[in-house]
Design an enzyme around this catalytic site. Structure first.
Site, PDB file in Angstrom:
ATOM      1  N   LEU A  67     -19.520  17.951  39.240  1.00 40.45           N
ATOM      2  CA  LEU A  67     -19.069  19.336  39.369  1.00 40.45           C
ATOM      3  C   LEU A  67     -19.549  20.220  38.223  1.00 40.45           C
ATOM      4  CD1 LEU A  67     -15.405  18.840  40.625  1.00 40.45           C
ATOM      5  CD2 LEU A  67     -17.479  19.237  41.961  1.00 40.45           C
ATOM      6  N   LYS A  68     -20.047  19.619  37.158  1.00 42.63           N
ATOM      7  CA  LYS A  68     -20.582  20.416  36.046  1.00 42.63           C
ATOM      8  C   LYS A  68     -22.073  20.703  36.228  1.00 42.63           C
ATOM      9  CE  LYS A  68     -17.123  18.829  32.732  1.00 42.63           C
ATOM     10  NZ  LYS A  68     -16.876  18.182  31.417  1.00 42.63           N
ATOM     11  N   ARG A  91      -5.213  21.210  36.188  1.00 42.31           N
ATOM     12  CA  ARG A  91      -4.389  22.190  35.480  1.00 42.31           C
ATOM     13  C   ARG A  91      -4.870  23.591  35.846  1.00 42.31           C
ATOM     14  NH1 ARG A  91      -2.767  20.425  29.312  1.00 42.31           N
ATOM     15  NH2 ARG A  91      -2.938  18.163  29.580  1.00 42.31           N
ATOM     16  N   HIS A 132       4.649  14.758  33.783  1.00 46.23           N
ATOM     17  CA  HIS A 132       4.715  13.761  34.840  1.00 46.23           C
ATOM     18  C   HIS A 132       6.011  13.978  35.613  1.00 46.23           C
ATOM     19  CE1 HIS A 132       1.155  11.357  34.319  1.00 46.23           C
ATOM     20  NE2 HIS A 132       1.374  11.254  33.003  1.00 46.23           N
ATOM     21  N   ASP A 162       6.859  13.724  42.460  1.00 50.48           N
ATOM     22  CA  ASP A 162       5.462  13.724  42.888  1.00 50.48           C
ATOM     23  C   ASP A 162       5.297  13.867  44.402  1.00 50.48           C
ATOM     24  OD1 ASP A 162       4.443  13.543  40.366  1.00 50.48           O
ATOM     25  OD2 ASP A 162       3.976  11.413  40.450  1.00 50.48           O
TER      26      ASP A 162
END
Length: 382
Positions: A67-68, A91, A132, A162
């Site tokens: 992806l870079k 994030r 978490h 989650d």
């Protein structure tokens, strides 16, 4: 692929861990064509924990992309043009920095549903903090409510945060936005935060508190082991039985099968007598083994069931007859849910390995420059 109610829906999943992959697995179980964009490095390493027995990768195909790499990033955008949904769990701000944020993707596909999975949400004072499941449910008040009176909060694995508060809310949000986009022709961003979902799950308990029927304390209420008729009891062999005899008719059946119907017990809802009831129930359950009690209580309307380990659950007659678990590739795993009468959900084969379908995915999307992309390091195949 594509045999359930979501047949024809295309999903791009940017590889992550936990709730995002589980939500994508749920969509795959329901028939969506889910393409997981794995890291090129994961494909070169052979997959590791992201394949093999990672059941959250079942029903998916995998393409390994750097992806870079500018060409890799553009490849994902080309995939987005041909897809209905994108799911990511980084994030806040990470996909924007990669050039794969909502604005980038919606510019290429205005009808795209962009699903984002985080713990704290896309904004707010904790948005950039690591976390978490245990921390997310702690701040919502739900962890505080789980446990026995006088004891510490009990951690419900990572199921409550989650997967219940995260994955399921992301899946519902994506499907709702997808339904709306079919009518409007416009996509949107779905911000699914575990703190939002876990809090929303507690609506029923907040309603009880507002009505004066629930104390903001652990282990003193009707559904949190405070009531003796909603608890677990040890049996003669050290195993346990679960009791949930709330309604009066079910409670009466519970007492009858337990052998205490004519024992002159105090009233079910006499809180002052709850310690006595608990003591009587505990002593009675210690007279037989778990399986002996299971024979007595199942089937009945007493609302009592044996507490099984996960291994035992897979062998229980109810679960085997209903096929609650399925064997795929020699591995027993939970079957897709819910069930559909006309377009049943299915799961076939083993979990995908990173990069295992790179060329097939490119061919399916009509992308013909696979060799150039491989040479540029934009993609990798395992």
């Amino acid at each position: 692929m594509g045999r359930g109610p979501l047949a024809g829906v295309r999903v791009v999943e940017l590889a992550g861990i936990g709730p995002g992959p589980f939500a994508a697995m749920l969509l795959a179980d329901l028939g969506a064509d889910v393409v997981r964009v794995d890291r090129a490095a994961a494909a070169r390493k052979g997959g590791g924990a992201t394949g093999g027995t990672d059941f959250t990768n079942r029903g998916k195909r995998s393409i390994a992309v750097d992806l870079k790499n500018a060409q890799g990033r553009d490849l994902v955008l080309r995939m987005v043009e041909r897809s209905d949904v994108l799911i990511e769990g980084f994030r806040p701000g990470v996909t924007e920095r990669l050039g794969l944020g909502p604005d980038d993707c919606l510019a290429r596909n205005p009808a795209l549903v962009y699903g984002r999975m985080t713990g704290w949400g896309q904004d707010g004072p904790l948005a950039q903090s690591a976390g978490h499941d245990i921390g997310y449910i702690a701040i919502t008040g739900t962890l505080h409510a789980i446990g026995r009176a006088g004891g510490p909060p009990q951690v419900p694995m990572n199921l409550l945060g989650d997967f219940a508060g995260g994955s399921m809310y992301l899946a519902v949000g994506v499907l709702a936005a997808l339904l709306e986009s079919r009518a409007s022709g416009r996509g949107q961003v779905v911000d699914a935060a575990i703190v939002d979902g876990a809090t929303h799950l507690s609506t029923f308990i907040h309603a009880f508190m507002a009505g004066g029927l629930w104390k903001d304390e652990r282990g003193v209420n009707m559904l949190d082991t405070g009531a003796p008729w909603y608890d677990v009891y040890e049996t003669a062999d050290g195993e346990h039985m679960a009791v949930g005899a709330i309604e009066p008719q079910f409670y009466a059946e519970f007492l009858r099968l337990l052998g205490l119907a004519d024992a002159g017990l105090p009233s079910q809802h006499d809180r002052d007598a709850w310690p006595e009831l608990r003591e009587r129930f505990a002593a009675k359950f210690k007279e037989r083994t778990r399986d002996e009690w299971a024979e007595i209580f199942l089937p009945s309307d007493a609302c009592v069931a044996p507490v099984l380990s996960m291994t035992e659950a897979a062998r229980h007659p109810y679960n085997t007859e209903r096929e609650v678990f399925v064997d795929r590739g020699g591995h027993l795993q939970p079957a897709p849910a819910p069930r559909f009468s006309r377009t049943p959900a299915t799961t076939d084969g083993e979990p995908s390995l990173p990069g295992g379908h790179t060329r097939a995915i490119l061919a399916d999307l009509g992308i013909e420059d696979a060799e150039a992309l491989l040479a540029a390091g934009a993609i990798t195949e395992s």
